[in-house]
Design a protein around this motif. Structure first.
Motif, PDB file in Angstrom:
ATOM      1  N   ASN A 134       0.819  -1.208   0.000  1.00  0.00           N
ATOM      2  CA  ASN A 134       0.000   0.000   0.000  1.00  0.00           C
ATOM      3  C   ASN A 134       0.857   1.265   0.000  1.00  0.00           C
ATOM      4  O   ASN A 134       0.470   2.300  -0.546  1.00  0.00           O
ATOM      5  CB  ASN A 134      -0.916  -0.011   1.221  1.00  0.00           C
ATOM      6  CG  ASN A 134      -2.101   0.917   1.060  1.00  0.00           C
ATOM      7  OD1 ASN A 134      -2.612   1.096  -0.036  1.00  0.00           O
ATOM      8  ND2 ASN A 134      -2.523   1.524   2.152  1.00  0.00           N
ATOM      9  N   ASP A 138       1.070   2.810  -5.970  1.00  0.00           N
ATOM     10  CA  ASP A 138       0.036   3.837  -5.965  1.00  0.00           C
ATOM     11  C   ASP A 138      -1.282   3.352  -6.556  1.00  0.00           C
ATOM     12  O   ASP A 138      -2.355   3.694  -6.064  1.00  0.00           O
ATOM     13  CB  ASP A 138       0.519   5.067  -6.759  1.00  0.00           C
ATOM     14  CG  ASP A 138       1.679   5.776  -6.069  1.00  0.00           C
ATOM     15  OD1 ASP A 138       1.753   5.708  -4.834  1.00  0.00           O
ATOM     16  OD2 ASP A 138       2.513   6.370  -6.786  1.00  0.00           O
ATOM     17  N   ASN A 139      -1.210   2.551  -7.616  1.00  0.00           N
ATOM     18  CA  ASN A 139      -2.417   2.130  -8.322  1.00  0.00           C
ATOM     19  C   ASN A 139      -3.138   1.026  -7.561  1.00  0.00           C
ATOM     20  O   ASN A 139      -2.535   0.032  -7.156  1.00  0.00           O
ATOM     21  CB  ASN A 139      -2.050   1.646  -9.734  1.00  0.00           C
ATOM     22  CG  ASN A 139      -3.272   1.333 -10.564  1.00  0.00           C
ATOM     23  OD1 ASN A 139      -3.796   0.224 -10.534  1.00  0.00           O
ATOM     24  ND2 ASN A 139      -3.739   2.324 -11.311  1.00  0.00           N
ATOM     25  N   GLN A 140      -4.462   1.205  -7.346  1.00  0.00           N
ATOM     26  CA  GLN A 140      -5.233   0.230  -6.578  1.00  0.00           C
ATOM     27  C   GLN A 140      -5.302  -1.121  -7.274  1.00  0.00           C
ATOM     28  O   GLN A 140      -5.157  -2.164  -6.638  1.00  0.00           O
ATOM     29  CB  GLN A 140      -6.650   0.777  -6.339  1.00  0.00           C
ATOM     30  CG  GLN A 140      -7.570  -0.156  -5.559  1.00  0.00           C
ATOM     31  CD  GLN A 140      -7.246  -0.198  -4.082  1.00  0.00           C
ATOM     32  OE1 GLN A 140      -6.221   0.319  -3.636  1.00  0.00           O
ATOM     33  NE2 GLN A 140      -8.101  -0.820  -3.311  1.00  0.00           N
ATOM     34  N   THR A 141      -5.501  -1.122  -8.594  1.00  0.00           N
ATOM     35  CA  THR A 141      -5.556  -2.387  -9.334  1.00  0.00           C
ATOM     36  C   THR A 141      -4.229  -3.121  -9.250  1.00  0.00           C
ATOM     37  O   THR A 141      -4.191  -4.349  -9.099  1.00  0.00           O
ATOM     38  CB  THR A 141      -5.933  -2.119 -10.795  1.00  0.00           C
ATOM     39  OG1 THR A 141      -7.200  -1.465 -10.850  1.00  0.00           O
ATOM     40  CG2 THR A 141      -6.003  -3.427 -11.577  1.00  0.00           C
ATOM     41  N   ARG A 143      -2.106  -2.981  -6.841  1.00  0.00           N
ATOM     42  CA  ARG A 143      -1.974  -3.553  -5.493  1.00  0.00           C
ATOM     43  C   ARG A 143      -2.696  -4.899  -5.397  1.00  0.00           C
ATOM     44  O   ARG A 143      -2.133  -5.889  -4.901  1.00  0.00           O
ATOM     45  CB  ARG A 143      -2.575  -2.592  -4.461  1.00  0.00           C
ATOM     46  CG  ARG A 143      -1.846  -1.275  -4.283  1.00  0.00           C
ATOM     47  CD  ARG A 143      -2.687  -0.357  -3.428  1.00  0.00           C
ATOM     48  NE  ARG A 143      -2.081   0.957  -3.303  1.00  0.00           N
ATOM     49  CZ  ARG A 143      -2.714   2.027  -2.842  1.00  0.00           C
ATOM     50  NH1 ARG A 143      -3.996   1.937  -2.493  1.00  0.00           N
ATOM     51  NH2 ARG A 143      -2.093   3.184  -2.746  1.00  0.00           N
ATOM     52  N   GLU A 217      -8.826  -7.304  -1.542  1.00  0.00           N
ATOM     53  CA  GLU A 217      -9.915  -6.336  -1.550  1.00  0.00           C
ATOM     54  C   GLU A 217     -10.408  -6.056  -0.134  1.00  0.00           C
ATOM     55  O   GLU A 217     -10.722  -4.898   0.210  1.00  0.00           O
ATOM     56  CB  GLU A 217     -11.070  -6.853  -2.410  1.00  0.00           C
ATOM     57  CG  GLU A 217     -10.785  -6.845  -3.908  1.00  0.00           C
ATOM     58  CD  GLU A 217     -11.932  -7.423  -4.718  1.00  0.00           C
ATOM     59  OE1 GLU A 217     -12.977  -7.731  -4.112  1.00  0.00           O
ATOM     60  OE2 GLU A 217     -11.790  -7.571  -5.931  1.00  0.00           O
ATOM     61  N   ALA A 220      -7.665  -3.924   1.503  1.00  0.00           N
ATOM     62  CA  ALA A 220      -7.579  -2.590   0.906  1.00  0.00           C
ATOM     63  C   ALA A 220      -8.798  -1.744   1.227  1.00  0.00           C
ATOM     64  O   ALA A 220      -8.730  -0.511   1.174  1.00  0.00           O
ATOM     65  CB  ALA A 220      -7.412  -2.715  -0.603  1.00  0.00           C
ATOM     66  N   ALA A 222     -11.489  -1.579  -0.608  1.00  0.00           N
ATOM     67  CA  ALA A 222     -11.897  -0.949  -1.865  1.00  0.00           C
ATOM     68  C   ALA A 222     -13.395  -0.696  -1.862  1.00  0.00           C
ATOM     69  O   ALA A 222     -14.186  -1.461  -1.320  1.00  0.00           O
ATOM     70  CB  ALA A 222     -11.512  -1.847  -3.044  1.00  0.00           C
ATOM     71  N   SER A 227     -15.348  -1.627  -7.811  1.00  0.00           N
ATOM     72  CA  SER A 227     -14.728  -2.514  -6.838  1.00  0.00           C
ATOM     73  C   SER A 227     -15.279  -3.922  -6.987  1.00  0.00           C
ATOM     74  O   SER A 227     -16.296  -4.158  -7.638  1.00  0.00           O
ATOM     75  CB  SER A 227     -14.963  -1.992  -5.417  1.00  0.00           C
ATOM     76  OG  SER A 227     -16.341  -1.779  -5.203  1.00  0.00           O
ATOM     77  N   SER A 231     -15.753  -6.014  -1.636  1.00  0.00           N
ATOM     78  CA  SER A 231     -16.297  -4.729  -1.184  1.00  0.00           C
ATOM     79  C   SER A 231     -17.811  -4.801  -1.036  1.00  0.00           C
ATOM     80  O   SER A 231     -18.386  -4.145  -0.155  1.00  0.00           O
ATOM     81  CB  SER A 231     -15.911  -3.621  -2.164  1.00  0.00           C
ATOM     82  OG  SER A 231     -16.534  -3.836  -3.417  1.00  0.00           O
TER      83      SER A 231
END
Length: 283
Positions: A134, A138-141, A143, A217, A220, A222, A227, A231
């Motif tokens: 994390n 930087d990019n959530q996908t 991660r 997920e 995170a 999300a 998402s 989520s």
């Protein structure tokens, strides 16, 4: 009547009994799981009715099915997000695991140097690694994809490495006596011999990549329209929307089952003409 003639009816009867037993096994392989599942769903429904359990605590199966239909747009959209992360993570695990296994097979020094790092990744819980991911990603996908890859990577690496190192020593000596190079030996002998091991690791990694995507997920946290199913589970839990929570859980379970069945089918198709395990299943 000769001894051969007296034994023939006994042999025929034994063949008939064997054929009946195999037919019952083939039928039971599908009928028994379906019957047990139907009984479990019926008991689930009856427990809700007999104990008058509120819907927000334990919904009846019919309510979950209706929710799955009414919320299909939201749930299946999230399923596609989770499935994308799962399949991409599995693909990267296959590329990385097989590639590194080939390097390990070509050099014991490389294997001794890098295999401990793969073990460290495997034994460290993903929830402990994710805070570092994390921070640095930087990019959530990216991660989520990295988490799915980490979880699915080791079974493919370890199984493929085992297969590459399990080739018959006599066959390896034969290749070398005929002047085969190391890469010819790898391509024509070691990779085909490692195929059943790789496919076994692939079936394990398929489920683990889904687990990795869902757990990532959860960790995170999300949220939003783009998402995944985890989520939706978190959101449904906060809102006490148990029917949607159960519907999302069912989708995750069905997705894992479909992935396993598809990979099992792939394994059967690749091995059925030459490997003993597939030949025995056909016999």
């Amino acid at each position: 009547m000769t001894a051969v003639e007296r034994r023939t009816p006994e042999i025929d009867q034994e063949e008939v009994r064997r054929a009946r037993r195999l037919q019952l096994e083939r039928i039971g392989r599908w009928v028994l799981p379906v019957a047990i599942m139907a009984l479990a769903i019926w008991l689930w429904d009856r427990i809700c009715v007999w104990n008058e359990i509120p819907q927000y605590i334990l919904p009846r199966p019919g309510v979950v099915v209706r929710t799955l239909y009414s919320d299909a747009g939201l749930l299946f959209g999230s399923l596609l997000v989770t499935l994308k992360i799962t399949l991409l993570g599995l693909l990267l695990a296959v590329i990385g695991g097989v590639g590194l296994s080939v390097l390990f097979a070509q050099s014991k020094w490389v294997e001794m140097s890098f295999f401990p790092f793969a073990v460290v990744l495997q034994v460290t819980p993903i929830v402990a690694i994710f805070p570092l991911i994390n921070i640095y990603v930087d990019n959530q996908t990216a991660r989520l994809l990295l988490c799915a890859w980490i979880v699915a990577f080791f079974p493919i690496l370890s199984n493929t490495t085992l297969g590459l190192n399990s080739v018959d020593r006599n066959l390896r000596d034969l290749f070398r006596l005929n002047g085969a190079t190391r890469w010819q030996e790898l391509w024509h002998l070691r990779l085909p011999a490692a195929m059943p091991y790789f496919l076994g690791g692939l079936k394990i990694a398929g489920g683990l990549s889904l687990i990795g995507a869902v757990v990532a997920e959860f960790v995170a946290g999300a949220s939003g329209q783009s998402s995944g199913l985890a989520s939706r589970i978190i959101e449904a839990g906060y809102r006490l929307n148990a029917p949607r929570l159960f519907a999302a859980l069912i989708l995750i379970s069905l997705t894992g089952i479909v992935i396993f069945l598809l990979l099992s089918l792939l394994s059967h198709l690749l091995l059925r003409r030459w490997h003993e395990s597939a030949l025995e299943r056909e016999g």
